[in-house]
Design an enzyme around this catalytic site. Structure first.
Site, PDB file in Angstrom:
ATOM      1  CE  LYS A  13     -28.696 -11.462  23.478  1.00 16.31           C
ATOM      2  NZ  LYS A  13     -29.186 -12.096  22.271  1.00 16.31           N
ATOM      3  NE  ARG A  88     -32.272  -6.563  19.280  1.00 12.95           N
ATOM      4  CZ  ARG A  88     -32.653  -7.354  20.282  1.00 12.95           C
ATOM      5  NH1 ARG A  88     -32.490  -6.984  21.518  1.00 12.95           N
ATOM      6  NH2 ARG A  88     -33.170  -8.535  20.023  1.00 12.95           N
ATOM      7  NE  ARG A 127     -36.027 -19.037  23.013  1.00 10.80           N
ATOM      8  CZ  ARG A 127     -35.299 -17.976  22.676  1.00 10.80           C
ATOM      9  NH1 ARG A 127     -34.118 -17.790  23.231  1.00 10.80           N
ATOM     10  NH2 ARG A 127     -35.703 -17.122  21.771  1.00 10.80           N
ATOM     11  NE  ARG A 139     -39.023 -14.008  22.639  1.00  9.31           N
ATOM     12  CZ  ARG A 139     -37.771 -13.563  22.606  1.00  9.31           C
ATOM     13  NH1 ARG A 139     -36.922 -13.926  23.538  1.00  9.31           N
ATOM     14  NH2 ARG A 139     -37.381 -12.764  21.648  1.00  9.31           N
ATOM     15  NE  ARG A 150     -36.043 -12.245  17.573  1.00  8.39           N
ATOM     16  CZ  ARG A 150     -36.231 -13.320  18.360  1.00  8.39           C
ATOM     17  NH1 ARG A 150     -37.110 -14.250  18.013  1.00  8.39           N
ATOM     18  NH2 ARG A 150     -35.555 -13.465  19.460  1.00  8.39           N
TER      19      ARG A 150
HETATM   20  P1  AMP Z   1     -35.003 -10.031  22.636  1.00  4.55           P
HETATM   21  O1  AMP Z   1     -35.770 -10.638  23.755  1.00  4.55           O
HETATM   22  O2  AMP Z   1     -33.742  -9.367  23.064  1.00  4.55           O
HETATM   23  O3  AMP Z   1     -34.794 -10.991  21.488  1.00  4.55           O
HETATM   24  O4  AMP Z   1     -35.915  -8.838  22.059  1.00  4.55           O
HETATM   25  C1  AMP Z   1     -37.192  -9.074  21.537  1.00  4.55           C
HETATM   26  C2  AMP Z   1     -37.622  -7.915  20.685  1.00  4.55           C
HETATM   27  O5  AMP Z   1     -37.687  -6.723  21.478  1.00  4.55           O
HETATM   28  C3  AMP Z   1     -36.699  -7.575  19.542  1.00  4.55           C
HETATM   29  O6  AMP Z   1     -36.928  -8.368  18.391  1.00  4.55           O
HETATM   30  C4  AMP Z   1     -37.037  -6.094  19.301  1.00  4.55           C
HETATM   31  O7  AMP Z   1     -38.259  -5.957  18.602  1.00  4.55           O
HETATM   32  C5  AMP Z   1     -37.271  -5.586  20.708  1.00  4.55           C
HETATM   33  N1  AMP Z   1     -36.012  -5.088  21.314  1.00  4.55           N
HETATM   34  C6  AMP Z   1     -35.333  -5.608  22.376  1.00  4.55           C
HETATM   35  N2  AMP Z   1     -34.241  -4.894  22.644  1.00  4.55           N
HETATM   36  C7  AMP Z   1     -34.207  -3.902  21.745  1.00  4.55           C
HETATM   37  C8  AMP Z   1     -33.297  -2.835  21.487  1.00  4.55           C
HETATM   38  N3  AMP Z   1     -32.198  -2.655  22.214  1.00  4.55           N
HETATM   39  N4  AMP Z   1     -33.578  -1.994  20.463  1.00  4.55           N
HETATM   40  C9  AMP Z   1     -34.689  -2.128  19.718  1.00  4.55           C
HETATM   41  N5  AMP Z   1     -35.580  -3.121  19.881  1.00  4.55           N
HETATM   42  C10 AMP Z   1     -35.354  -4.007  20.892  1.00  4.55           C
END
Ligand code: AMP
Length: 284
Positions: A13, A88, A127, A139, A150
């Site tokens: 993404k 999400r 990655r 990360r 996740r």
């Molecule tokens: P990502 O970079 O999108 O994988 O997001 C990393 C982390 O941020 C996720 O594992 C969640 O803990 C938090 N996060 C990101 N977007 C959301 C969302 N829309 N709702 C809740 N938590 C989020």
């Protein structure tokens, strides 16, 4: 253009969002990135989100919805945006519907990157290795254990959004297992087919394609006809859209995906014709 990119962690993404930003001059709104920035800056939001994020859980809705609402009000989002990592969950999608309605914004499409789950762990491992090689900070949630969590959260809470947006005729599914290049091309193709890409962007993209594949001289001529070609392609891509019945009158089984497919065939044909004309002119 207003889009949502949907896909599990590691589906690409972020990569595709960056490419769309570059190509169409819109902004990427990644809740993950915004939250990581808040954690790094130790803001009140960051302090609340830190532990949840480290464990692979979801940050409370009111926090992410608030972040997105504020971000949509920024002037740079007026031109268009790609939501990456938000919504999400179904309640977040409902909240987004409300937000967009209030702000008089319409969502063009939801692009789902469909990937084979077994490939995801490997992708995330690569990655991490690449980031380490570049000397970048990795990360903290990119570990096998947290990623498994996740992924489970994606399956349980985010996957229902596929049905949610499919019912609202917004869903466009792309095979995320293809190469990055192929996925990008496919996304651009379907966005053009549904008419989400503005004429100017389509013209620019068509001209760039010709320049890349032809000589400089040929490209000069082609850019003139590209306007016509892309214009024609857009017309035919848009024409069936007008003919599409309102959702309530369409048969329940008709999918947006298949209508996008047939439009795409018409677009391809128009592009082919435009190419032929260019060739003929070049010969003459
Ligand atoms: P990502 O970079 O999108 O994988 O997001 C990393 C982390 O941020 C996720 O594992 C969640 O803990 C938090 N996060 C990101 N977007 C959301 C969302 N829309 N709702 C809740 N938590 C989020």
């Amino acid at each position: 253009m207003r889009l949502i990119l949907l896909g599990p962690p590691g589906s690409g993404k972020g990569t595709q969002a960056h490419r769309l930003v570059h190509r169409y001059g819109i902004v990427q709104l990644s809740t993950g990135e915004m939250l990581r920035a808040a954690v790094a800056a130790q803001t009140p939001v960051g302090l609340k989100a830190k532990d949840v994020m480290a464990s692979g859980g979801l940050v409370p809705d009111e926090i992410v919805i608030g972040i997105i609402s504020d971000r949509l009000d920024q002037p740079d989002a007026a031109k268009g945006f790609i939501l990456d990592g938000f919504p999400r969950t179904v309640p977040q999608a409902q909240a987004l519907d409300e937000l967009l309605k209030k702000k008089h914004m319409r969502l063009d499409a939801v692009v789902e990157l469909r990937v084979n789950e077994s490939a995801l762990l490997q992708r995330v491992e690569s990655r991490v290795a690449e980031m380490r090689a570049r000397g970048e900070e990795v990360r903290i949630d990119d570990t096998q254990e947290v990623l498994t969590k996740r992924l489970a959260s994606y399956r349980a809470l985010t996957e229902p959004l596929i049905h949610y947006y499919s019912e609202r005729r917004k869903l466009l599914t792309v095979d995320g297992m293809m190469t990055i290049e192929h996925v990008t091309r496919e996304i651009n193709r379907i966005l053009t087919a549904i008419g989400a890409v503005e004429a100017k962007a389509a013209k620019k993209a068509a001209a760039a394609k010709r320049i890349a594949s032809g000589t400089k001289k040929a490209a000069g001529k082609a850019s003139k006809s590209a306007g016509k070609g892309a214009g024609a392609a857009r017309k035919v891509a848009k024409a069936p859209r007008k003919a599409v019945k309102p959702a309530s009158k369409r048969p329940k089984t008709a999918s947006r995906k298949s209508s996008a497919g047939s439009k795409a065939a018409v677009v391809r044909k128009a592009k082919k014709t435009a190419k032929k004309v260019t060739k003929k002119r070049a010969k003459a």
